[in-house]
Design a protein around this motif. Structure first.
Motif, short mmCIF file in Angstrom:
data_model
loop_
_atom_site.label_atom_id
_atom_site.label_comp_id
_atom_site.label_asym_id
_atom_site.label_seq_id
_atom_site.Cartn_x
_atom_site.Cartn_y
_atom_site.Cartn_z
N PRO A 104 0.80 -1.23 0.00
CA PRO A 104 0.00 0.00 0.00
C PRO A 104 0.83 1.28 0.00
O PRO A 104 0.37 2.33 -0.45
N HIS A 105 2.08 1.19 0.50
CA HIS A 105 2.92 2.38 0.60
C HIS A 105 3.75 2.62 -0.67
O HIS A 105 4.55 3.55 -0.71
N MET A 106 3.54 1.79 -1.68
CA MET A 106 4.29 1.93 -2.93
C MET A 106 3.34 2.28 -4.07
O MET A 106 2.20 1.81 -4.11
N THR A 107 3.84 3.08 -5.03
CA THR A 107 3.05 3.39 -6.22
C THR A 107 2.93 2.14 -7.08
O THR A 107 3.60 1.12 -6.85
N ALA A 108 2.09 2.23 -8.11
CA ALA A 108 1.93 1.11 -9.03
C ALA A 108 3.28 0.71 -9.62
O ALA A 108 3.64 -0.48 -9.64
N ALA A 109 4.05 1.70 -10.08
CA ALA A 109 5.35 1.40 -10.69
C ALA A 109 6.30 0.77 -9.67
O ALA A 109 7.02 -0.19 -9.98
N GLU A 110 6.28 1.28 -8.45
CA GLU A 110 7.17 0.73 -7.41
C GLU A 110 6.80 -0.70 -7.06
O GLU A 110 7.67 -1.54 -6.80
N ASN A 111 5.51 -1.00 -7.05
CA ASN A 111 5.06 -2.38 -6.80
C ASN A 111 5.61 -3.32 -7.88
O ASN A 111 6.04 -4.44 -7.57
N VAL A 112 5.57 -2.87 -9.13
CA VAL A 112 6.02 -3.71 -10.24
C VAL A 112 7.55 -3.86 -10.23
O VAL A 112 8.09 -4.91 -10.56
N MET A 113 8.25 -2.80 -9.80
CA MET A 113 9.72 -2.80 -9.79
C MET A 113 10.31 -3.66 -8.68
O MET A 113 11.44 -4.15 -8.81
N ARG A 128 12.48 0.42 -13.45
CA ARG A 128 11.39 1.39 -13.58
C ARG A 128 10.92 1.49 -15.03
O ARG A 128 9.72 1.53 -15.31
N GLU A 129 11.88 1.52 -15.94
CA GLU A 129 11.54 1.58 -17.37
C GLU A 129 10.68 0.38 -17.76
O GLU A 129 9.67 0.52 -18.46
N ARG A 130 11.07 -0.80 -17.28
CA ARG A 130 10.31 -2.02 -17.57
C ARG A 130 8.94 -1.98 -16.90
O ARG A 130 7.94 -2.41 -17.48
N ALA A 131 8.87 -1.45 -15.69
CA ALA A 131 7.59 -1.36 -14.98
C ALA A 131 6.61 -0.48 -15.75
O ALA A 131 5.42 -0.82 -15.87
N VAL A 132 7.10 0.65 -16.26
CA VAL A 132 6.23 1.55 -17.04
C VAL A 132 5.74 0.83 -18.30
O VAL A 132 4.55 0.92 -18.66
N GLU A 133 6.62 0.09 -18.96
CA GLU A 133 6.22 -0.69 -20.15
C GLU A 133 5.11 -1.68 -19.81
O GLU A 133 4.13 -1.80 -20.55
N LEU A 134 5.29 -2.39 -18.70
CA LEU A 134 4.32 -3.42 -18.32
C LEU A 134 2.99 -2.79 -17.91
O LEU A 134 1.92 -3.33 -18.22
N ARG A 158 -4.79 -5.55 -12.24
CA ARG A 158 -3.93 -5.41 -13.42
C ARG A 158 -2.51 -5.03 -13.03
O ARG A 158 -1.55 -5.49 -13.66
N VAL A 159 -2.35 -4.25 -11.97
CA VAL A 159 -1.00 -3.98 -11.44
C VAL A 159 -0.38 -5.28 -10.95
O VAL A 159 0.80 -5.56 -11.18
N ALA A 160 -1.18 -6.11 -10.28
CA ALA A 160 -0.69 -7.40 -9.77
C ALA A 160 -0.22 -8.30 -10.93
O ALA A 160 0.79 -9.01 -10.80
N ILE A 161 -0.94 -8.25 -12.05
CA ILE A 161 -0.52 -9.03 -13.23
C ILE A 161 0.80 -8.48 -13.77
O ILE A 161 1.73 -9.24 -14.08
N ALA A 162 0.90 -7.14 -13.87
CA ALA A 162 2.15 -6.53 -14.34
C ALA A 162 3.31 -6.90 -13.41
O ALA A 162 4.43 -7.17 -13.86
N ARG A 163 3.03 -6.91 -12.11
CA ARG A 163 4.06 -7.27 -11.13
C ARG A 163 4.56 -8.69 -11.36
O ARG A 163 5.77 -8.96 -11.30
#
Length: 254
Positions: A104-113, A128-134, A158-163
């Motif tokens: 909860p304390h991380m942004t969508a991108a941070e969760n994926v990274m 981070r670059e890859r997280a934005v792509e996903l 959908r963030v969970a799938i990207a992660r």
């Protein structure tokens, strides 16, 4: 070794005196989308969790891409792998749960990274670059800086799938990924999964979404009381099931 991406041989799992899996056999080919359906308590989610050794099996064998999961075999006996070795196996297996379990304390991108940085030691800028792509791939390119509390349930899933994709898995497991969502949000998650299937991702999907199973699934497995009752082409199983238990179940959900 086997050319199957997943091979289960006589898999048994008990919790105390309750036998949840009673000898499950199943194969999934590379690039195949296998959908597992069945009533609650039939062992579907437990089986999925056994594939990446979140649950330890009591008997049988489970292989992912030709490698025995969670154990090594020597002289016909199984020896459990060390935690570090199991963790290494899990890197190749992405899993998406009913609940999104985002930090909860991380942004969508941070969760994926997070996992690529911590587990694979990917440099933060590259991660981070890859997280934005996903996130763009799952339709959330404009939400990279949002926290989970600022996202709908469908967006969080959908963030969970990207992660899960950020670890570049060879296999994706989905445990009823839409069951915790409001009905109007289900479609957006299924669309992402449909896209993954079109891209050739090997997927095992425990689901109640029969339309998805019919359209996207290459195989449909009906489980009940810890065994595979029937499996085959989704359209054939859904329209003309052979087994009475399958007929009874489908008559209630279709």
């Amino acid at each position: 070794m086997s050319s199957d991406m997943v091979k289960a041989e006589a898999v048994h799992k008990s919790f105390g005196h309750v036998e949840v899996l009673k000898g499950v056999d199943m194969t999934v080919a590379p690039g195949e989308v296998s959908c597992i359906v069945g009533p609650s308590g039939s062992g579907k989610s437990t089986f999925l969790r056994c594939i990446n050794h979140l649950e330890k099996i009591n008997a049988g064998r489970l292989y992912v891409d030709g490698t025995l999961v969670g154990y090594r075999e020597s002289g016909g006996k199984l020896y459990e792998l060390r935690d570090r070795e199991v963790a290494a196996q899990r890197r190749d297996i992405g899993m998406v749960f009913q609940r999104f379990n985002l930090f909860p304390h991380m942004t969508a991108a941070e969760n994926v990274m997070e996992a690529p940085v911590q587990v694979k030691k990917v440099p933060r800028a590259k991660a981070r670059e890859r997280a934005v792509e996903l996130l763009e791939r799952v339709g959330l390119g404009d939400k990279t800086g949002n926290y989970p509390s600022q996202l709908s349930g469908g967006q969080q899933q959908r963030v969970a799938i990207a992660r899960a994709l950020a670890m570049e898995p060879k296999l994706m497991l989905f445990d009823e990924p839409t069951s915790a969502l409001d009905p109007e949000l289900v479609g957006e998650v299924l669309d992402v999964m449909r896209g993954l299937a079109e891209d050739g991702m090997t997927m095992i999907v425990v689901t109640h979404e029969m339309g998805f199973a019919r359209e996207v699934g290459d195989s449909l497995v009906f489980m009940d009381q810890g065994v595979v009752v029937e499996s085959g082409d989704p359209r054939q199983v859904l329209t003309d099931p052979r087994h009475e238990r399958t007929k009874s179940f489908l008559s209630k959900v279709l």
